[in-house]
Design a protein around this motif. Structure first.
Motif, PDB file in Angstrom:
ATOM      1  N   ASN A  47       0.853  -1.371  -0.099  1.00  0.00           N
ATOM      2  CA  ASN A  47      -0.125  -0.080  -0.095  1.00  0.00           C
ATOM      3  C   ASN A  47       1.010   1.164  -0.103  1.00  0.00           C
ATOM      4  O   ASN A  47       0.997   1.929   0.902  1.00  0.00           O
ATOM      5  CB  ASN A  47      -0.808   0.144   1.248  1.00  0.00           C
ATOM      6  CG  ASN A  47      -1.928   0.949   1.257  1.00  0.00           C
ATOM      7  OD1 ASN A  47      -2.051   1.568   0.165  1.00  0.00           O
ATOM      8  ND2 ASN A  47      -2.740   1.393   2.364  1.00  0.00           N
ATOM      9  N   LEU A  49       2.707   4.928  -1.081  1.00  0.00           N
ATOM     10  CA  LEU A  49       2.256   6.368  -0.735  1.00  0.00           C
ATOM     11  C   LEU A  49       3.001   6.986  -1.995  1.00  0.00           C
ATOM     12  O   LEU A  49       4.264   6.958  -1.875  1.00  0.00           O
ATOM     13  CB  LEU A  49       2.624   7.158   0.540  1.00  0.00           C
ATOM     14  CG  LEU A  49       2.304   8.362   0.630  1.00  0.00           C
ATOM     15  CD1 LEU A  49       0.771   8.628   0.558  1.00  0.00           C
ATOM     16  CD2 LEU A  49       2.848   8.975   1.923  1.00  0.00           C
ATOM     17  N   GLY A  50       2.352   7.548  -2.953  1.00  0.00           N
ATOM     18  CA  GLY A  50       2.859   8.040  -3.851  1.00  0.00           C
ATOM     19  C   GLY A  50       2.653   7.080  -5.278  1.00  0.00           C
ATOM     20  O   GLY A  50       1.411   6.506  -5.581  1.00  0.00           O
ATOM     21  N   ASP A  71      -0.787   8.531  -8.781  1.00  0.00           N
ATOM     22  CA  ASP A  71      -0.439   8.915  -7.307  1.00  0.00           C
ATOM     23  C   ASP A  71      -1.416   8.681  -6.516  1.00  0.00           C
ATOM     24  O   ASP A  71      -2.600   9.299  -6.372  1.00  0.00           O
ATOM     25  CB  ASP A  71      -0.192  10.449  -7.430  1.00  0.00           C
ATOM     26  CG  ASP A  71       0.889  10.729  -6.324  1.00  0.00           C
ATOM     27  OD1 ASP A  71       0.583  10.467  -5.195  1.00  0.00           O
ATOM     28  OD2 ASP A  71       1.504  11.841  -6.479  1.00  0.00           O
ATOM     29  N   THR A  72      -1.154   7.901  -5.382  1.00  0.00           N
ATOM     30  CA  THR A  72      -2.092   7.542  -4.500  1.00  0.00           C
ATOM     31  C   THR A  72      -2.400   8.545  -3.394  1.00  0.00           C
ATOM     32  O   THR A  72      -3.405   8.723  -2.796  1.00  0.00           O
ATOM     33  CB  THR A  72      -1.753   6.424  -3.630  1.00  0.00           C
ATOM     34  OG1 THR A  72      -0.459   6.426  -2.912  1.00  0.00           O
ATOM     35  CG2 THR A  72      -1.729   5.159  -4.436  1.00  0.00           C
ATOM     36  N   ARG A  73      -1.532   9.564  -3.515  1.00  0.00           N
ATOM     37  CA  ARG A  73      -1.848  10.832  -2.667  1.00  0.00           C
ATOM     38  C   ARG A  73      -2.662  11.788  -3.249  1.00  0.00           C
ATOM     39  O   ARG A  73      -3.505  12.426  -2.316  1.00  0.00           O
ATOM     40  CB  ARG A  73      -0.553  11.636  -2.317  1.00  0.00           C
ATOM     41  CG  ARG A  73       0.654  10.694  -1.658  1.00  0.00           C
ATOM     42  CD  ARG A  73       1.967  11.578  -1.612  1.00  0.00           C
ATOM     43  NE  ARG A  73       2.541  11.544  -3.136  1.00  0.00           N
ATOM     44  CZ  ARG A  73       3.690  11.825  -3.233  1.00  0.00           C
ATOM     45  NH1 ARG A  73       4.520  12.157  -2.616  1.00  0.00           N
ATOM     46  NH2 ARG A  73       4.139  11.725  -4.493  1.00  0.00           N
ATOM     47  N   THR A  74      -2.808  11.889  -4.353  1.00  0.00           N
ATOM     48  CA  THR A  74      -3.524  12.892  -5.085  1.00  0.00           C
ATOM     49  C   THR A  74      -4.751  12.354  -6.002  1.00  0.00           C
ATOM     50  O   THR A  74      -5.792  12.906  -6.460  1.00  0.00           O
ATOM     51  CB  THR A  74      -2.912  13.817  -5.948  1.00  0.00           C
ATOM     52  OG1 THR A  74      -2.205  13.278  -6.961  1.00  0.00           O
ATOM     53  CG2 THR A  74      -1.821  14.594  -5.217  1.00  0.00           C
ATOM     54  N   HIS A  75      -4.613  11.146  -6.260  1.00  0.00           N
ATOM     55  CA  HIS A  75      -5.397  10.291  -7.016  1.00  0.00           C
ATOM     56  C   HIS A  75      -5.541  10.754  -8.594  1.00  0.00           C
ATOM     57  O   HIS A  75      -6.005  10.331  -9.449  1.00  0.00           O
ATOM     58  CB  HIS A  75      -6.913  10.143  -6.749  1.00  0.00           C
ATOM     59  CG  HIS A  75      -7.806   9.271  -7.186  1.00  0.00           C
ATOM     60  ND1 HIS A  75      -7.485   7.705  -6.998  1.00  0.00           N
ATOM     61  CD2 HIS A  75      -9.102   9.282  -7.776  1.00  0.00           C
ATOM     62  CE1 HIS A  75      -8.509   7.218  -7.307  1.00  0.00           C
ATOM     63  NE2 HIS A  75      -9.534   7.969  -7.826  1.00  0.00           N
TER      64      HIS A  75
END
Length: 85
Positions: A47, A49-50, A71-75
């Motif tokens: 999982n 981050l990034g 990017d998992t932080r901003t989608h």
């Protein structure tokens, strides 16, 4: 909603796609891997981050499988890991 860039249909809404999951590293040889590493490969879901490389199937469109970086932080969909910094 994501706008996923299909190389044949152009940017399309994510509702036209089926999520295929993150791109995984190759499967290790269970005979050449320690028990702990083999169990970790089978049971642990990363999982990060990034930026993550993902597979998407354009099921309600041209039927193409795509690989994108999200990017998992901003989608947001990005070009690759360096672009998300």
């Amino acid at each position: 909603m994501l706008l996923i860039p299909c190389p044949f249909c152009g940017p399309r809404n994510e509702s036209e796609f089926a999520f295929g999951g993150p791109v995984k590293p190759g499967r290790p040889d269970p005979n050449a891997t320690s028990n702990a590493d083999w169990v970790a490969y089978l049971t642990q879901v990363p999982n990060p981050l990034g930026p993550v490389q993902e597979r998407w199937w354009h099921v309600r469109g041209c039927g193409t499988w795509l690989t994108i970086w999200r990017d998992t932080r901003t989608h947001n969909i990005v070009e690759g890991p360096a672009d998300a910094g």
